[in-house]
Scaffold this motif. Structure first.
Motif, PDB file in Angstrom:
ATOM      1  N   LEU A 172       0.833  -1.208   0.000  1.00 60.76           N
ATOM      2  CA  LEU A 172       0.000   0.000   0.000  1.00 60.76           C
ATOM      3  C   LEU A 172       0.867   1.258   0.000  1.00 60.76           C
ATOM      4  N   ILE A 173       1.937   1.227   0.784  1.00 63.11           N
ATOM      5  CA  ILE A 173       2.828   2.386   0.852  1.00 63.11           C
ATOM      6  C   ILE A 173       3.482   2.642  -0.500  1.00 63.11           C
ATOM      7  N   MET A 181      -3.858  10.602   0.974  1.00 65.30           N
ATOM      8  CA  MET A 181      -4.583   9.421   0.501  1.00 65.30           C
ATOM      9  C   MET A 181      -4.049   8.148   1.166  1.00 65.30           C
ATOM     10  N   LEU A 182      -2.752   8.122   1.447  1.00 65.81           N
ATOM     11  CA  LEU A 182      -2.165   6.967   2.117  1.00 65.81           C
ATOM     12  C   LEU A 182      -2.748   6.807   3.520  1.00 65.81           C
ATOM     13  N   LEU A 183      -2.939   7.916   4.216  1.00 65.11           N
ATOM     14  CA  LEU A 183      -3.537   7.855   5.547  1.00 65.11           C
ATOM     15  C   LEU A 183      -4.971   7.328   5.482  1.00 65.11           C
ATOM     16  N   TRP A 184      -5.736   7.789   4.485  1.00 70.03           N
ATOM     17  CA  TRP A 184      -7.097   7.298   4.305  1.00 70.03           C
ATOM     18  C   TRP A 184      -7.089   5.802   3.970  1.00 70.03           C
ATOM     19  N   THR A 185      -6.120   5.397   3.175  1.00 67.76           N
ATOM     20  CA  THR A 185      -6.021   3.994   2.767  1.00 67.76           C
ATOM     21  C   THR A 185      -5.714   3.092   3.950  1.00 67.76           C
ATOM     22  N   VAL A 186      -4.733   3.471   4.744  1.00 66.42           N
ATOM     23  CA  VAL A 186      -4.371   2.674   5.920  1.00 66.42           C
ATOM     24  C   VAL A 186      -5.524   2.667   6.928  1.00 66.42           C
ATOM     25  N   THR A 187      -6.237   3.806   7.041  1.00 66.66           N
ATOM     26  CA  THR A 187      -7.398   3.863   7.931  1.00 66.66           C
ATOM     27  C   THR A 187      -8.485   2.887   7.479  1.00 66.66           C
ATOM     28  N   GLY A 188      -8.717   2.821   6.155  1.00 67.67           N
ATOM     29  CA  GLY A 188      -9.699   1.877   5.623  1.00 67.67           C
ATOM     30  C   GLY A 188      -9.313   0.438   5.904  1.00 67.67           C
ATOM     31  N   VAL A 284      -0.964  -0.706  16.964  1.00 64.96           N
ATOM     32  CA  VAL A 284       0.313  -0.126  17.407  1.00 64.96           C
ATOM     33  C   VAL A 284       1.464  -0.724  16.611  1.00 64.96           C
ATOM     34  N   GLY A 285       1.460  -2.051  16.446  1.00 64.03           N
ATOM     35  CA  GLY A 285       2.506  -2.693  15.652  1.00 64.03           C
ATOM     36  C   GLY A 285       2.477  -2.265  14.200  1.00 64.03           C
ATOM     37  N   GLN A 286       1.273  -2.140  13.651  1.00 64.97           N
ATOM     38  CA  GLN A 286       1.134  -1.720  12.250  1.00 64.97           C
ATOM     39  C   GLN A 286       1.635  -0.296  12.049  1.00 64.97           C
ATOM     40  N   LEU A 287       1.297   0.594  12.976  1.00 62.47           N
ATOM     41  CA  LEU A 287       1.762   1.982  12.879  1.00 62.47           C
ATOM     42  C   LEU A 287       3.276   2.070  13.033  1.00 62.47           C
ATOM     43  N   ALA A 288       3.837   1.223  13.885  1.00 57.81           N
ATOM     44  CA  ALA A 288       5.294   1.212  14.062  1.00 57.81           C
ATOM     45  C   ALA A 288       5.977   0.808  12.761  1.00 57.81           C
ATOM     46  N   ALA A 291       5.574   3.680  10.227  1.00 55.43           N
ATOM     47  CA  ALA A 291       6.512   4.775  10.496  1.00 55.43           C
ATOM     48  C   ALA A 291       7.938   4.390  10.112  1.00 55.43           C
ATOM     49  N   ALA A 292       8.321   3.134  10.350  1.00 58.83           N
ATOM     50  CA  ALA A 292       9.675   2.688  10.020  1.00 58.83           C
ATOM     51  C   ALA A 292       9.915   2.729   8.509  1.00 58.83           C
ATOM     52  N   VAL A 293       8.940   2.256   7.730  1.00 54.50           N
ATOM     53  CA  VAL A 293       9.099   2.262   6.270  1.00 54.50           C
ATOM     54  C   VAL A 293       9.175   3.688   5.745  1.00 54.50           C
ATOM     55  N   LEU A 294       8.285   4.550   6.212  1.00 54.37           N
ATOM     56  CA  LEU A 294       8.319   5.949   5.765  1.00 54.37           C
ATOM     57  C   LEU A 294       9.627   6.613   6.187  1.00 54.37           C
ATOM     58  N   GLY A 295      10.141   6.250   7.361  1.00 56.93           N
ATOM     59  CA  GLY A 295      11.411   6.810   7.808  1.00 56.93           C
ATOM     60  C   GLY A 295      12.563   6.395   6.913  1.00 56.93           C
ATOM     61  N   VAL A 296      12.581   5.120   6.499  1.00 53.85           N
ATOM     62  CA  VAL A 296      13.625   4.637   5.588  1.00 53.85           C
ATOM     63  C   VAL A 296      13.521   5.338   4.244  1.00 53.85           C
ATOM     64  N   MET A 297      12.294   5.520   3.744  1.00 52.81           N
ATOM     65  CA  MET A 297      12.099   6.193   2.459  1.00 52.81           C
ATOM     66  C   MET A 297      12.546   7.654   2.533  1.00 52.81           C
ATOM     67  N   GLN A 298      12.250   8.299   3.666  1.00 52.28           N
ATOM     68  CA  GLN A 298      12.678   9.687   3.836  1.00 52.28           C
ATOM     69  C   GLN A 298      14.204   9.778   3.908  1.00 52.28           C
ATOM     70  N   LEU A 299      14.821   8.793   4.591  1.00 53.34           N
ATOM     71  CA  LEU A 299      16.272   8.781   4.676  1.00 53.34           C
ATOM     72  C   LEU A 299      16.904   8.566   3.301  1.00 53.34           C
ATOM     73  N   ALA A 300      16.279   7.720   2.487  1.00 54.82           N
ATOM     74  CA  ALA A 300      16.809   7.456   1.151  1.00 54.82           C
ATOM     75  C   ALA A 300      16.782   8.708   0.280  1.00 54.82           C
ATOM     76  N   ARG A 301      15.773   9.555   0.516  1.00 53.35           N
ATOM     77  CA  ARG A 301      15.678  10.792  -0.276  1.00 53.35           C
ATOM     78  C   ARG A 301      16.849  11.728   0.013  1.00 53.35           C
ATOM     79  N   GLN A 302      17.448  11.585   1.182  1.00 49.13           N
ATOM     80  CA  GLN A 302      18.570  12.444   1.530  1.00 49.13           C
ATOM     81  C   GLN A 302      19.784  12.171   0.639  1.00 49.13           C
ATOM     82  N   PHE A 303      19.847  10.951   0.054  1.00 43.89           N
ATOM     83  CA  PHE A 303      20.942  10.619  -0.853  1.00 43.89           C
ATOM     84  C   PHE A 303      20.691  11.137  -2.262  1.00 43.89           C
ATOM     85  N   ARG A 304      19.497  11.732  -2.485  1.00 45.70           N
ATOM     86  CA  ARG A 304      19.137  12.288  -3.793  1.00 45.70           C
ATOM     87  C   ARG A 304      19.310  11.245  -4.899  1.00 45.70           C
ATOM     88  N   ILE A 305      18.671  10.129  -4.690  1.00 47.68           N
ATOM     89  CA  ILE A 305      18.724   9.044  -5.665  1.00 47.68           C
ATOM     90  C   ILE A 305      18.015   9.481  -6.945  1.00 47.68           C
TER      91      ILE A 305
END
Length: 338
Positions: A172-173, A181-188, A284-288, A291-305
């Motif tokens: 989904l991510i 829209m991602l927040l709405w999707t995960v909420t659904g 709680v586990g799902q949100l964790a 958050a971890a996946v989004l954090g990794v994706m945000q970190l990857a953007r710092q390398f300007r891939i």
């Protein structure tokens, strides 16, 4: 240097995706279960269930206090996923309160033990025993807070070790690019699996477990194909209506969550608390993980891939998710017909 980092990241991603491909069911770490029911003054009926994986029993042995003796010797029954032993014990007039029951070998595993105690006067307790402290001191009642804590913890562990559910969330991510829209999707997805989790656990609906597990794997495979369709610029139902697809498949995944909760059972008298706590633990586990996946994706953007590299990484990830899901689907379908 940048390409070297990308190659290392890609190798790590592929290795992570291949971990769940070991022969296993959806929920690899099911807890052992001990149920103690007082059936008379000083007498208790024990049900001890240990999970089995690939035909091997969990190497955990139940050790009772020395002063306890059997009234009815243990009788074992081997099921497809566990070994169940039943026996009746006599502890004398003092009862079980204050006694310690040990789980020898639990410290060498990654499995918990759920212990439920029911007394004749209606008092009860539910305790989650961990490998770091492989014993339980029996009390007459631990109260609703202890029940909630035990089921909250199990809900968190269930989702974090339920690789199929995590791969679906990952899909989904990857397919939904808009944060709102991602927040709405995960909420659904959350709302849907909460509905079927509650209905199935309470016995309102009943669906056999093996077909559900196979269909969950198929839902992940379909989601992986939708990611690839979007990557190629082709029309995608999930990309157009992600919340609707997530809600629909969430109903299916909720049945998978329910099978795990039914396996460990709900404490009589505390059903609403246990059900709510387990559901909150899953979220709680799902949100964790989210958050971890989004954090990794945000970190990857710092390398300007470069965009082309990012698209290839998404494609490789989608293929990896699809391969794992296809493997699970065939494995579970074969096991079902066998």
């Amino acid at each position: 240097m940048q390409w070297r980092r990308l190659r290392v990241a890609l190798a790590g991603l592929l290795a992570a995706l291949m971990v769940p491909m070991q022969p296993a069911h959806a929920h690899e770490v099911r807890p052992a279960y001990l149920q103690i029911d007082e059936v008379g003054p000083g007498r208790y009926q024990l049900l001890w269930r240990t999970p089995m994986l690939a035909g091997m029993r969990l190497p955990v042995v139940l050790r009772l206090p020395d002063e306890i003796h059997n009234v009815v010797a243990p009788v074992a029954q081997e099921l497809s996923d566990s070994l169940v032993e039943r026996q009746v014990i006599d502890v004398g007039a003092q009862g079980l309160a204050g006694k310690r029951i040990e789980f020898v070998g639990l410290q060498a595993t990654v499995t918990d033990v759920l212990v439920r105690v029911q007394m004749l006067d209606g008092t009860h307790s539910t305790t989650l025993v961990r490998p770091s402290q492989p014993w339980v001191d029996i009390a007459t009642s631990l109260g609703p807070l202890a029940v909630a804590g035990a089921y909250l913890s199990h809900g968190i562990e269930h989702i974090l070790f339920g690789f199929d559910h995590l791969l679906f969330v990952l899909g989904l991510i990857l397919i939904v690019r808009n944060t709102r829209m991602l927040l709405w999707t995960v909420t659904g997805f959350t709302l849907a699996h909460s509905i079927t989790l509650s209905l199935a656990t309470l016995g309102v609906i009943h669906v056999p477990g093996p077909p559900v597990e196979a269909c969950i794997a198929l839902s992940i495979l379909l989601l992986a194909s939708e990611i690839l369709r979007r990557q190629r610029g082709e029309p995608s139902l999930t990309a157009s209506w992600p919340w609707a697809v997530a809600f629909t498949f969430g109903l299916l995944h909720g049945l998978g969550f329910a099978s795990a909760l039914i396996d460990i059972g709900l404490p009589q008298g505390d059903v609403p608390i246990a059900l709510l706590a387990f559901n909150i633990g899953v979220e709680v586990g799902q949100l964790a993980f989210f958050a971890a996946v989004l954090g990794v994706m945000q970190l990857a953007r710092q390398f300007r891939i470069p965009d082309i590299v990012e698209r290839r990484l998404r494609t490789v990830t989608a293929y990896g998710v699809g391969v794992v899901a296809a493997f699970w689907f065939v494995e579970r379908l074969t096991a079902f017909w066998a």
